[in-house]
Structures are given as structure tokens and as C-alpha cells.
Design an enzyme around this catalytic site. Structure first.
Site, mmCIF file in Angstrom:
data_model
loop_
_atom_site.group_PDB
_atom_site.id
_atom_site.type_symbol
_atom_site.label_atom_id
_atom_site.label_comp_id
_atom_site.label_asym_id
_atom_site.label_seq_id
_atom_site.Cartn_x
_atom_site.Cartn_y
_atom_site.Cartn_z
ATOM 1 N N ARG A 1 0.806 -11.556 -18.205
ATOM 2 C CA ARG A 1 -0.362 -11.914 -18.796
ATOM 3 C C ARG A 1 -0.675 -13.105 -18.998
ATOM 4 O O ARG A 1 -1.864 -13.655 -18.985
ATOM 5 C CB ARG A 1 -0.949 -10.563 -19.449
ATOM 6 C CG ARG A 1 -2.394 -10.531 -19.454
ATOM 7 C CD ARG A 1 -2.761 -9.342 -20.099
ATOM 8 N NE ARG A 1 -4.049 -8.891 -19.294
ATOM 9 C CZ ARG A 1 -4.479 -7.599 -19.574
ATOM 10 N NH1 ARG A 1 -4.187 -6.818 -20.137
ATOM 11 N NH2 ARG A 1 -5.747 -7.230 -18.913
ATOM 12 N N HIS B 1 -7.884 -3.962 -16.727
ATOM 13 C CA HIS B 1 -7.881 -3.500 -18.175
ATOM 14 C C HIS B 1 -7.426 -4.151 -19.230
ATOM 15 O O HIS B 1 -6.398 -4.564 -18.877
ATOM 16 C CB HIS B 1 -7.924 -1.805 -18.132
ATOM 17 C CG HIS B 1 -8.286 -1.298 -19.369
ATOM 18 N ND1 HIS B 1 -7.802 -1.028 -20.593
ATOM 19 C CD2 HIS B 1 -9.659 -0.235 -19.324
ATOM 20 C CE1 HIS B 1 -8.618 -0.395 -21.303
ATOM 21 N NE2 HIS B 1 -9.736 -0.050 -20.630
ATOM 22 N N TYR B 2 -7.579 -3.977 -20.379
ATOM 23 C CA TYR B 2 -6.972 -4.741 -21.430
ATOM 24 C C TYR B 2 -5.750 -4.056 -22.136
ATOM 25 O O TYR B 2 -4.764 -4.686 -22.535
ATOM 26 C CB TYR B 2 -7.946 -5.051 -22.776
ATOM 27 C CG TYR B 2 -8.352 -3.730 -23.457
ATOM 28 C CD1 TYR B 2 -7.294 -3.215 -24.455
ATOM 29 C CD2 TYR B 2 -9.662 -3.156 -23.203
ATOM 30 C CE1 TYR B 2 -8.095 -2.201 -25.196
ATOM 31 C CE2 TYR B 2 -9.906 -1.958 -23.756
ATOM 32 C CZ TYR B 2 -9.073 -1.526 -24.713
ATOM 33 O OH TYR B 2 -9.374 -0.208 -25.465
ATOM 34 N N ARG B 3 -5.608 -2.784 -21.649
ATOM 35 C CA ARG B 3 -4.460 -2.301 -22.066
ATOM 36 C C ARG B 3 -3.379 -2.429 -20.892
ATOM 37 O O ARG B 3 -3.411 -3.068 -20.152
ATOM 38 C CB ARG B 3 -4.620 -0.637 -21.817
ATOM 39 C CG ARG B 3 -5.662 -0.076 -22.927
ATOM 40 C CD ARG B 3 -5.526 1.162 -23.173
ATOM 41 N NE ARG B 3 -6.287 1.615 -24.412
ATOM 42 C CZ ARG B 3 -7.341 2.468 -24.488
ATOM 43 N NH1 ARG B 3 -7.432 3.289 -23.377
ATOM 44 N NH2 ARG B 3 -7.902 2.849 -25.368
#
EC number: 3.1.15.-
Length: 181
Positions: free
Chosen positions: A113, A128-130
Site C-alpha cells: 500500500r 477500503h481503508y482496512r
């Protein structure tokens, strides 16, 4: 093919090193699973062109690994830059998962990421941020139930698609032998 909010996007990058300020992405692969880890589709596997100068900055481990796998030659011959690879990957993902719903899935995906944020920000924002990071389960198993670690052997080819397939299989293994036990 059907877009589904419960599908999971799995990703692996091969890089010239571990520092996104200095190093670059040289291969990207994605695949999509359903919520039960059944592989639905494999995305494009793309070598990302980098200059000879950039490749010359690799340390000994990266030179040995990526030369041995044939990736260095694929990178030199590749017509794709970061943006090309990013757009092709997003076009594939749009067929299977809406933007912003799937966590980023894989092994040590926090590192991937960081590189996406720097070099492929539109793709990074698609997730998604997860995270679903299989390496977290591996670290917990190492501490809480080390006897199960011998039951899953990785091939360590350091080829992006092989690595993702292994990540999916590894999570399925931990689901059966660690999470559900």
C-alpha cells in the site's frame, strides 16, 4: 462475472526494494475471491518498465531474486509504465468489486500500500481503508499456536501472481487450523 460488495481484492507487488522514496514497482498482480476465498478471477499480471538506472539501484537480494525469476528481463521489455499498469488493474477490478468496499488483501500488504500510495494513487484509493493481512495471522500463530506453522509451506517464487495465490491458500489454511480451532 458479477460485481459484488463482498468480493475481496488480493494484490501483490514486486519492487526493486522496500523504500517507496527510492525504489519502484516492477510487477503487479491482482485476483478476486468471494468471501469464502474461492478465486473468481485473476487480473492482469504486468511487469512495469523501469530504467536501467533504477534497476541498477537494487540490492544483491533483489538482483538475484528478480533476475532468477526472469522478472528483470520482463521489466526491461515491458511497454507498461506505472500509470498503464494502474489503469489496467482498475479496469479489471471494476468488473468484480465496486470502489471503496474491499479491504486490500495479501501478505504484508501495508508495504504494498505504501508503494501504491506513491506510484499508483488511484488504485490505492480503490481499496477500503482496512486490510486483510495474512502475515498478521502468521505472526499470531507463531506466538500462540506454533505447531500449525509447519502445515503450510510457501514456494517463495517472488512472482506476484504465485504469491497472491499462496496468500489466499495460506489464509484458508489459517481459517481451518487456527481461527476455527
Amino acid at each position: 462475472m458479477a460485481e459484488n460488495q463482498n468480493n475481496l481484492i488480493w494484490i501483490d507487488l514486486e519492487m526493486t526494494g522496500l523504500d517507496p522514496e527510492r525504489d519502484r514497482i516492477i510487477e503487479i498482480a491482482t485476483l478476486v475471491t468471494d468471501a469464502n476465498l474461492n478465486i473468481l478471477a485473476e487480473g492482469p499480471v504486468l511487469a512495469v518498465h523501469q530504467s536501467a538506472e533504477q534497476l541498477g539501484l537494487m540490492d544483491e537480494w533483489n538482483v538475484r531474486t528478480h533476475t532468477g525469476s526472469g522478472l528483470v528481463e520482463r521489466v526491461k521489455a515491458s511497454p507498461f509504465n506505472d500509470r498503464d499498469a494502474e489503469l489496467q488493474t482498475i479496469e479489471f477490478l471494476k468488473q468484480w468489486v465496486p470502489a471503496g468496499v474491499s479491504p486490500i488483501c495479501g501478505n504484508s500488504v501495508g508495504q504494498d500500500r505504501r508503494f501504491l500510495f506513491r506510484y499508483m494513487p488511484e488504485l490505492e484509493a480503490y481499496f477500503h481503508y482496512r486490510y486483510v493481512d495474512v502475515s498478521t495471522l502468521k505472526e499470531l500463530a507463531r506466538r500462540w499456536k506454533p505447531e500449525i506453522l509447519a502445515g503450510f509451506k510457501k514456494q517463495n517464487t517472488h512472482q506476484a501472481l504465485d504469491d497472491i495465490r499462496e496468500s489466499v491458500a495460506e489464509l484458508a489454511y489459517y481459517r481451518e487450523h487456527f481461527i476455527q480451532s
